[in-house]
Structures are given as structure tokens and as C-alpha cells.
Motif scaffolding. Structure first.
Motif, PDB file in Angstrom:
ATOM      1  N   PRO A   1       0.808  -1.222   0.000  1.00 49.91           N
ATOM      2  CA  PRO A   1       0.000   0.000   0.000  1.00 49.91           C
ATOM      3  C   PRO A   1       0.844   1.277   0.000  1.00 49.91           C
ATOM      4  O   PRO A   1       0.501   2.251  -0.669  1.00 49.91           O
ATOM      5  CB  PRO A   1      -0.820  -0.126   1.294  1.00 49.91           C
ATOM      6  CG  PRO A   1      -0.908  -1.597   1.526  1.00 49.91           C
ATOM      7  CD  PRO A   1       0.418  -2.142   1.072  1.00 49.91           C
ATOM      8  N   TYR A   2       1.955   1.274   0.738  1.00 49.83           N
ATOM      9  CA  TYR A   2       2.813   2.457   0.775  1.00 49.83           C
ATOM     10  C   TYR A   2       3.437   2.708  -0.598  1.00 49.83           C
ATOM     11  O   TYR A   2       3.451   3.847  -1.097  1.00 49.83           O
ATOM     12  CB  TYR A   2       3.907   2.275   1.822  1.00 49.83           C
ATOM     13  CG  TYR A   2       4.817   3.485   1.950  1.00 49.83           C
ATOM     14  CD1 TYR A   2       4.512   4.516   2.822  1.00 49.83           C
ATOM     15  CD2 TYR A   2       5.988   3.585   1.196  1.00 49.83           C
ATOM     16  CE1 TYR A   2       5.338   5.619   2.939  1.00 49.83           C
ATOM     17  CE2 TYR A   2       6.813   4.680   1.300  1.00 49.83           C
ATOM     18  CZ  TYR A   2       6.486   5.700   2.171  1.00 49.83           C
ATOM     19  OH  TYR A   2       7.311   6.795   2.269  1.00 49.83           O
TER      20      TYR A   2
ATOM     21  N   SER B   1       2.336   1.754  -3.442  1.00 51.19           N
ATOM     22  CA  SER B   1       1.291   2.116  -4.400  1.00 51.19           C
ATOM     23  C   SER B   1       0.898   3.585  -4.291  1.00 51.19           C
ATOM     24  O   SER B   1       0.750   4.275  -5.312  1.00 51.19           O
ATOM     25  CB  SER B   1       0.054   1.230  -4.184  1.00 51.19           C
ATOM     26  OG  SER B   1       0.369  -0.123  -4.379  1.00 51.19           O
ATOM     27  N   THR B   2       0.705   4.064  -3.064  1.00 49.57           N
ATOM     28  CA  THR B   2       0.219   5.439  -2.887  1.00 49.57           C
ATOM     29  C   THR B   2       1.334   6.476  -2.919  1.00 49.57           C
ATOM     30  O   THR B   2       1.206   7.509  -3.575  1.00 49.57           O
ATOM     31  CB  THR B   2      -0.550   5.545  -1.559  1.00 49.57           C
ATOM     32  OG1 THR B   2       0.303   5.134  -0.475  1.00 49.57           O
ATOM     33  CG2 THR B   2      -1.787   4.663  -1.586  1.00 49.57           C
ATOM     34  N   GLU B   3       2.436   6.215  -2.232  1.00 50.30           N
ATOM     35  CA  GLU B   3       3.478   7.221  -2.080  1.00 50.30           C
ATOM     36  C   GLU B   3       4.478   7.235  -3.231  1.00 50.30           C
ATOM     37  O   GLU B   3       5.062   8.274  -3.538  1.00 50.30           O
ATOM     38  CB  GLU B   3       4.229   7.002  -0.764  1.00 50.30           C
ATOM     39  CG  GLU B   3       3.357   7.075   0.476  1.00 50.30           C
ATOM     40  CD  GLU B   3       2.706   8.438   0.641  1.00 50.30           C
ATOM     41  OE1 GLU B   3       3.341   9.455   0.272  1.00 50.30           O
ATOM     42  OE2 GLU B   3       1.559   8.483   1.118  1.00 50.30           O
TER      43      GLU B   3
ATOM     44  N   GLY C   1       1.746   6.644  -6.830  1.00 45.57           N
ATOM     45  CA  GLY C   1       0.691   7.642  -6.940  1.00 45.57           C
ATOM     46  C   GLY C   1      -0.699   7.086  -7.177  1.00 45.57           C
ATOM     47  O   GLY C   1      -1.572   7.789  -7.705  1.00 45.57           O
ATOM     48  N   LEU C   2      -0.955   5.838  -6.789  1.00 44.63           N
ATOM     49  CA  LEU C   2      -2.275   5.256  -6.963  1.00 44.63           C
ATOM     50  C   LEU C   2      -3.229   5.709  -5.860  1.00 44.63           C
ATOM     51  O   LEU C   2      -2.816   5.954  -4.726  1.00 44.63           O
ATOM     52  CB  LEU C   2      -2.191   3.728  -6.942  1.00 44.63           C
ATOM     53  CG  LEU C   2      -1.472   3.030  -8.092  1.00 44.63           C
ATOM     54  CD1 LEU C   2      -1.467   1.526  -7.850  1.00 44.63           C
ATOM     55  CD2 LEU C   2      -2.112   3.348  -9.427  1.00 44.63           C
ATOM     56  N   LYS C   3      -4.507   5.826  -6.197  1.00 41.91           N
ATOM     57  CA  LYS C   3      -5.530   6.041  -5.191  1.00 41.91           C
ATOM     58  C   LYS C   3      -5.868   4.698  -4.530  1.00 41.91           C
ATOM     59  O   LYS C   3      -5.582   3.636  -5.091  1.00 41.91           O
ATOM     60  CB  LYS C   3      -6.781   6.639  -5.835  1.00 41.91           C
ATOM     61  CG  LYS C   3      -6.578   8.035  -6.405  1.00 41.91           C
ATOM     62  CD  LYS C   3      -7.863   8.555  -7.018  1.00 41.91           C
ATOM     63  CE  LYS C   3      -7.660   9.962  -7.579  1.00 41.91           C
ATOM     64  NZ  LYS C   3      -8.905  10.488  -8.195  1.00 41.91           N
ATOM     65  N   PRO C   4      -6.483   4.736  -3.336  1.00 38.51           N
ATOM     66  CA  PRO C   4      -6.853   3.472  -2.687  1.00 38.51           C
ATOM     67  C   PRO C   4      -7.706   2.570  -3.573  1.00 38.51           C
ATOM     68  O   PRO C   4      -7.543   1.348  -3.569  1.00 38.51           O
ATOM     69  CB  PRO C   4      -7.628   3.932  -1.444  1.00 38.51           C
ATOM     70  CG  PRO C   4      -7.045   5.277  -1.132  1.00 38.51           C
ATOM     71  CD  PRO C   4      -6.722   5.896  -2.467  1.00 38.51           C
ATOM     72  N   SER C   5      -8.624   3.163  -4.347  1.00 42.66           N
ATOM     73  CA  SER C   5      -9.444   2.355  -5.241  1.00 42.66           C
ATOM     74  C   SER C   5      -8.588   1.695  -6.316  1.00 42.66           C
ATOM     75  O   SER C   5      -8.836   0.549  -6.706  1.00 42.66           O
ATOM     76  CB  SER C   5     -10.526   3.214  -5.897  1.00 42.66           C
ATOM     77  OG  SER C   5      -9.943   4.289  -6.628  1.00 42.66           O
TER      78      SER C   5
ATOM     79  N   TYR D   1      -5.437   0.830  -5.966  1.00 38.99           N
ATOM     80  CA  TYR D   1      -4.734  -0.264  -5.304  1.00 38.99           C
ATOM     81  C   TYR D   1      -5.632  -1.491  -5.215  1.00 38.99           C
ATOM     82  O   TYR D   1      -5.203  -2.630  -5.489  1.00 38.99           O
ATOM     83  CB  TYR D   1      -4.288   0.163  -3.902  1.00 38.99           C
ATOM     84  CG  TYR D   1      -3.729  -0.960  -3.069  1.00 38.99           C
ATOM     85  CD1 TYR D   1      -2.415  -1.373  -3.222  1.00 38.99           C
ATOM     86  CD2 TYR D   1      -4.522  -1.612  -2.123  1.00 38.99           C
ATOM     87  CE1 TYR D   1      -1.899  -2.415  -2.465  1.00 38.99           C
ATOM     88  CE2 TYR D   1      -4.020  -2.645  -1.357  1.00 38.99           C
ATOM     89  CZ  TYR D   1      -2.702  -3.037  -1.526  1.00 38.99           C
ATOM     90  OH  TYR D   1      -2.206  -4.076  -0.772  1.00 38.99           O
TER      91      TYR D   1
END
Length: 408
Positions: A236-237, A239-241, A244-248, A250
Motif C-alpha cells: 500500500p505504501y 502504491s500510494t506514495e 501515486g495510486l488512489k486506494p481504489s 490499489y
């Protein structure tokens, strides 16, 4: 020595029964994950405390497996399974009425009794079939169960938006009641040689711990699943940081891993009896290691994209799906009369080791680190699983294969 395929065995419950029992714990683990921010807001606590709803559940699951397995060897699979599901249902109902986060955490400990589904399904399968066929049936069970972590968070996210976080526990309650009913109606007792006392079962742990085969299968399972747990801790880290993915986003990409896992389970279910558990574990670990090497090369070459992570991670899921049914079949076949204890001890070590790797993966990541530390942890874990498999194959060459495992 008589092959265990010629021994008269108890009637096996329907595969749907075992899938439902196993999936209950998986649903309780996954369906409410999108609701963690809502839970934190509802109880006016910070996210770190809300995350204990996950970590405490995992810790309780690991610990309970050490008790559930021996209890089933002593008192039987059916009464222990039904009793644990009742405790799970009590905890789920209570979670709908809690007024503090501390009470919710206590309810999560009660929900962790759903671990009986995972522990005892493996032991029940080993009670009723031989080693290689056990790997095949475990493959079918985990293939069906894999649907839950794939779609559970998606359903939970919509339920949270429409009806609030408690609705995810209502869904869990309905699923648990259905599982209890099916288990009650279909599961007969498969442990026809119960041990004389719980103390005798705890004394059996040294017998398992001194078995080189038990360690080979357990370490294979622990490091194989550890690569996946590491992804859960760091994915998750990254992917987002970093990506640049949003939770959806991911969640959608994560479905690739679940699809890979189901594919690996299908291969295991179809071919474990033909090729044997050692070859299935070997092939699965090679596939995982290959996927991690590909991912590492992609990121090191400058291809910083979600598919550079999730594409090879699909091979991680596929390799896990091939390896884990055979490894778990081996764990409960080393000492068939201690199948419940072996399943509990092996399962606790898998979850405990995997949780540790997830923490390590999370600690190694930073905004400047890139994805490589996570991938390296996963690669090292898969290589250690491969070494454990090769060690088990060496034992088979020197001591002969397990009874009922004719193709290894």
C-alpha cells in the motif's frame, strides 16, 4: 508398510462445507478494511489505534491455532469447529453494540476463533484422504476461499458508504450463521482416534519439533506466505506514495494477485496427485522468485509503473497458490495422528513469521527508497522457501517419501 490410501477413512464433508468454514475467518479479516477510517472517526481515536483491529486479530489468530489444533485431536474436529464458530458469532454480534474501541478490540479477539475453519479444514482433509490427494483438496478449498479477500473489501467499501461501518459486521454475521448451519448439517466427526488428554497433545509439540520434515514443510509455507505478507505490509505504501495510486486503484490492481492465487490453487488441485507435493512446492517457489526478479529488473531499469509491481505480484499469487496447499498437506501428514496439532503449530508459525516480514518491509520503505526494498524482502523470502523445499526433497531421498505420497 501399508499405504494410507488403503486404510479405511471417515467420510469426507462436502468441499463447500470446508470452503465456507475457511472463508469465515478470511471475510472477518478483509471485509471491514475500507471501514478503518470510519471506525477511527466513530470512536474518536487515531488511525494507529484503529489499525489494532487488524493486528490484534492476526495475533489472536496465531495464538489460537496453538490451542485449536490440539483441542481437535483430543475432543474431535466437529465439536471444536462448532464451538469456535459459536464464539465467533458471539463476538460478531457484540461488535454491533460496542461503545468504545477497547470493546471492539475485545470482540475482534472473539472473532479470531474463526481460525478453526482454516486449521481444522486441513486436519479434516488429512483425516479422510492421503497426502497427495490432501494437497489437491486443500487446493480446491483455498481456491474457493480466495474469492473472499478478492471481493470482500470491495463489498465492504460500498456497505460502509451506504450504511456505515457496522454493516460490514452484519454481513460477517450473516455469512458466519450460514457457515455454522452448513457445518452443523454436513460435518461428521473425522478424528476416530482422539488422544487421551489435552496435556498429551501439548506434549506432542516436541515430537513435531524434532521432525525434520515438519520443519521443511513449515518453513516452506512460512517463507512462501511471508513474501505475500511482506507485500501486504509494504505494497500500500509503494502504491500510494511512490506510484501515486488512489486506494481504489490499489484495490483494483490487487485483484491481479487474487486471480493469480486462484489460478495457482487450480493447478495445485488438478495436478498435485499426479506430480506430488514436493514438485508442486518447487515449481511454485521458482515462479514466485522469478516474478520478484522481473519486478526488480523493471524498477531498476526505470519502469516505475503499477504493472511493474502488480504484474510480477500476480506471479507471487500464482506461486503461493501452487505451493501452500502442498506445504500444508505435508505439515499435517508428517504425524497423521497429530494432524490437528501440526496444523495449528504450522499455521501459527506461518502467520507469525509472515507478520514479522510485513513489519520489516514497512520499516525499510521511505519516499526516497523506491520499491526495491520491498521487492528484495519478497525475493529473499521466496528464495528461503525454495531452500526449505529442497531440504525437504533431500530428506525424502535419504529417508523415503511420506506414506501416501507416491509421486515425490
Amino acid at each position: 508398510m501399508m499405504s494410507d490410501r488403503r486404510i479405511e477413512r471417515p467420510r469426507s464433508p462436502h468441499i463447500v462445507t470446508l470452503v465456507m468454514a475457511t472463508a469465515t475467518g478470511a471475510l472477518a479479516m478483509n471485509v471491514f478494511l475500507p471501514s478503518l477510517p470510519s471506525i477511527a472517526r466513530h470512536f474518536e481515536t487515531d488511525n494507529a489505534v484503529a489499525q489494532l483491529v487488524v493486528s490484534l486479530y492476526l495475533a489472536a489468530t496465531a495464538g489460537l491455532q496453538l490451542l485449536i489444533g490440539p483441542a481437535s485431536d483430543r475432543y474431535g474436529r466437529r465439536p471444536v469447529m462448532l464451538s469456535c464458530l459459536v464464539v465467533f458469532l458471539i463476538g460478531t454480534v457484540a461488535s454491533l453494540f460496542v461503545t468504545t474501541i477497547e470493546l471492539l478490540l475485545a470482540c475482534r479477539v472473539l472473532q479470531a476463533f474463526a481460525a478453526a475453519g482454516m486449521v481444522l479444514s486441513r486436519a479434516i482433509i488429512r483425516d479422510t484422504v492421503g497426502t497427495d490427494e490432501a494437497a489437491s483438496k486443500i487446493g480446491y478449498v483455498t481456491m474457493g476461499m480466495a474469492l473472499v479477500p478478492m471481493i470482500g473489501p470491495v463489498i465492504g467499501g460500498f456497505l460502509d458508504e451506504w450504511y456505515g461501518w457496522q454493516s460490514t459486521f452484519v454481513l460477517t454475521l450473516v455469512f458466519g450463521l450460514t457457515a455454522f448451519t452448513i457445518v452443523y448439517l454436513d460435518l461428521n466427526e473425522t478424528n476416530h482416534a482422539p488422544t487421551p488428554s489435552m496435556l498429551a497433545q501439548f506434549r506432542s509439540y516436541p515430537e513435531l519439533a524434532t521432525s525434520r520434515r515438519f520443519w521443511a514443510y513449515t518453513m516452506t509455507a512460512a517463507f512462501t506466505s511471508g513474501a505475500f505478507f511482506a507485500f501486504l505490509g509494504g505494497g500500500p505504501y509503494v502504491s500510494t506514495e511512490i506510484l501515486g495510486l488512489k486506494p481504489s486503484g490499489y484495490g483494483l490492481y490487487f485483484m491481479l494477485i487474487s486471480l493469480g492465487y486462484m489460478g495457482g490453487n487450480f493447478i495445485s488441485a488438478r495436478f498435485a496427485r499426479r506430480f506430488g507435493i514436493n514438485r508442486m512446492m518447487l515449481a511454485g517457489n521458482v515462479i514466485v522468485a522469478t516474478g520478484m526478479i522481473v519486478s526488480l529488473l523493471l524498477f531498476s531499469s526505470g519502469f516505475v509503473h503499477a504493472l511493474s509491481l502488480f504484474g510480477p505480484a500476480m506471479l507471487l499469487g500464482f506461486g503461493n497458490g501452487m505451493t501452500l496447499p502442498s506445504a500444508n498437506a505435508g505439515i499435517v501428514s508428517v504425524r497423521p495422528h497429530l494432524a490437528g496439532s501440526a496444523s495449528g503449530l504450522g499455521g501459527a508459525m506461518q502467520i507469525g513469521g509472515g507478520a514479522a516480514l510485513s513489519v520489516i518491509a514497512g520499516l525499510l520503505l521511505s519516499p526516497d527508497s523506491g520499491a526495491q526494498p520491498l521487492i528484495l524482502v519478497m525475493l529473499v523470502s521466496s528464495c528461503l522457501a525454495l531452500c526449505a523445499t529442497l531440504y525437504g526433497m533431500h530428506i525424502d531421498r535419504t529417508e523415503g517419501p511420506l506414506p501416501g505420497s507416491d509421486t515425490d
